[in-house]
Write an enzyme that holds these catalytic residues in place. Structure first.
Site, PDB file in Angstrom:
ATOM      1  N   ASP A 139       0.731  -0.747  -0.328  1.00 43.85           N
ATOM      2  CA  ASP A 139       0.298   0.016   0.163  1.00 43.85           C
ATOM      3  C   ASP A 139       0.627   1.194   0.008  1.00 43.85           C
ATOM      4  O   ASP A 139       2.290   1.544   0.398  1.00 43.85           O
ATOM      5  CB  ASP A 139      -0.899   0.690   1.346  1.00 43.85           C
TER       6      ASP A 139
HETATM    7  N1  URA Z   1      -1.029  -5.562   4.200  1.00 45.94           N
HETATM    8  C1  URA Z   1      -2.002  -5.055   3.973  1.00 45.94           C
HETATM    9  O1  URA Z   1      -3.009  -4.009   4.105  1.00 45.94           O
HETATM   10  N2  URA Z   1      -1.276  -3.769   3.465  1.00 45.94           N
HETATM   11  C2  URA Z   1       0.096  -3.864   2.951  1.00 45.94           C
HETATM   12  O2  URA Z   1       0.373  -2.822   1.890  1.00 45.94           O
HETATM   13  C3  URA Z   1       0.659  -5.856   2.432  1.00 45.94           C
HETATM   14  C4  URA Z   1      -0.361  -6.637   3.330  1.00 45.94           C
END
Ligand code: URA
Length: 274
Positions: A102
């Site tokens: 993310d």
């Molecule tokens: N899980 C999440 O919530 N975000 C990420 O970036 C990777 C795994």
């Protein structure tokens, strides 16, 4: 070696894309336009041109990148910086990210031009574990930990998550840990949270659903305010890499990662030994 493989491994583009380049007549072998992607060429002696420029064979490349928060795991974005913007002066045409983090997640991200490598690591049936370090508002009681370990529902219509591993590191009040939590401006945390419980720890999952870690922790009442991927399988993030820095994976690291999948043997070039 096949012409399409040669071009993909020379950072011209993914296998599928280079096939269309070849079919559209953009590629010459020893001065002659070739439209058959499967033709065999000799990478040591044939002269391959793409759009009339000689292509230098780079081989497969594998990067470990320490992703900072605030950039997008994508090739292009009209608003935000992307992970590719950190690879200045590097030919990243055929290189792609292995999975996604993310925008606000930091840490270990792999990039490669090797589609088979990506498949081995990302294919859900391979169950490659990914470990994330987190800070979250909330607390994790015994029952919550059990649920995370055994499987939990994280969204309407979704099946239970696969068993995970949870290790709580610290827990207490936000005010007592606020100097330790690397809160980004992306999160809206202020003095009203000072007397709220916080918890940090490691969550290890073997799937890759969207926002999975945040949703798993949310399902047990925890709101993630910091997230960093620290390992994929046996491969740990090299902490000597500053945020935004990258390096090549070593041959041993690649073999170790693949060994966790299916003992795939590959020919690796362009690997730095550290
Ligand atoms: N899980 C999440 O919530 N975000 C990420 O970036 C990777 C795994």
């Amino acid at each position: 070696m096949r012409l399409d493989k040669f071009l993909a491994e020379s950072s011209i583009g993914r296998r599928k894309i280079v096939r269309t380049y070849i079919k559209e007549g953009m590629v010459k072998v020893n001065g002659e336009v070739i439209t058959e992607p499967a033709i065999e060429i000799k990478e040591s002696s044939d002269i391959i041109e793409y759009l009339d420029k000689v292509v230098a064979y780079t081989g497969k490349v594998y990067y470990m990148f320490n992703k900072p928060a605030g950039c997008i795991t994508a090739r292009k974005d009209t608003v935000n910086k992307t992970v590719f913007d950190f690879f200045d002066n590097v030919n990243m045409n055929g290189v792609f990210h292995v999975g996604r983090l993310d925008k606000d997640t930091e840490g270990l991200l792999l990039l490669t031009n090797d589609g088979e490598f990506e498949h081995q690591l990302m294919y859900p049936q391979k169950h490659v574990e990914k470990t994330y370090f987190f800070w979250a508002l909330g607390s994790l009681e015994e029952e919550d930990r059990k649920q995370l370990e055994q499987g939990i529902y994280i969204g309407k219509g979704e099946i239970l998550t696969k068993p995970a591993k949870i290790e709580v590191q610290k827990c207490g009040m936000y005010k007592d840990f606020k100097h330790e939590i690397p809160i980004d401006t992306l999160y809206n945390i202020d003095s009203k949270h000072y007397n709220q419980p916080v918890v940090s720890g490691y969550l290890t999952i073997s799937e890759g659903r969207k926002h999975q870690v945040k949703r798993m922790l949310k399902a047990v009442g925890c709101y993630v305010v910091y997230l960093k991927r620290v390992s994929i399988g046996e491969l740990m993030l090299d902490e000597s890499l500053e945020k935004g820095q990258y390096r090549f994976l070593t041959e041993m690291e690649i073999q170790k990662l693949l060994g966790e999948c299916d003992q795939v043997k590959i020919n690796i070039r362009n690997i730095l030994t550290i």
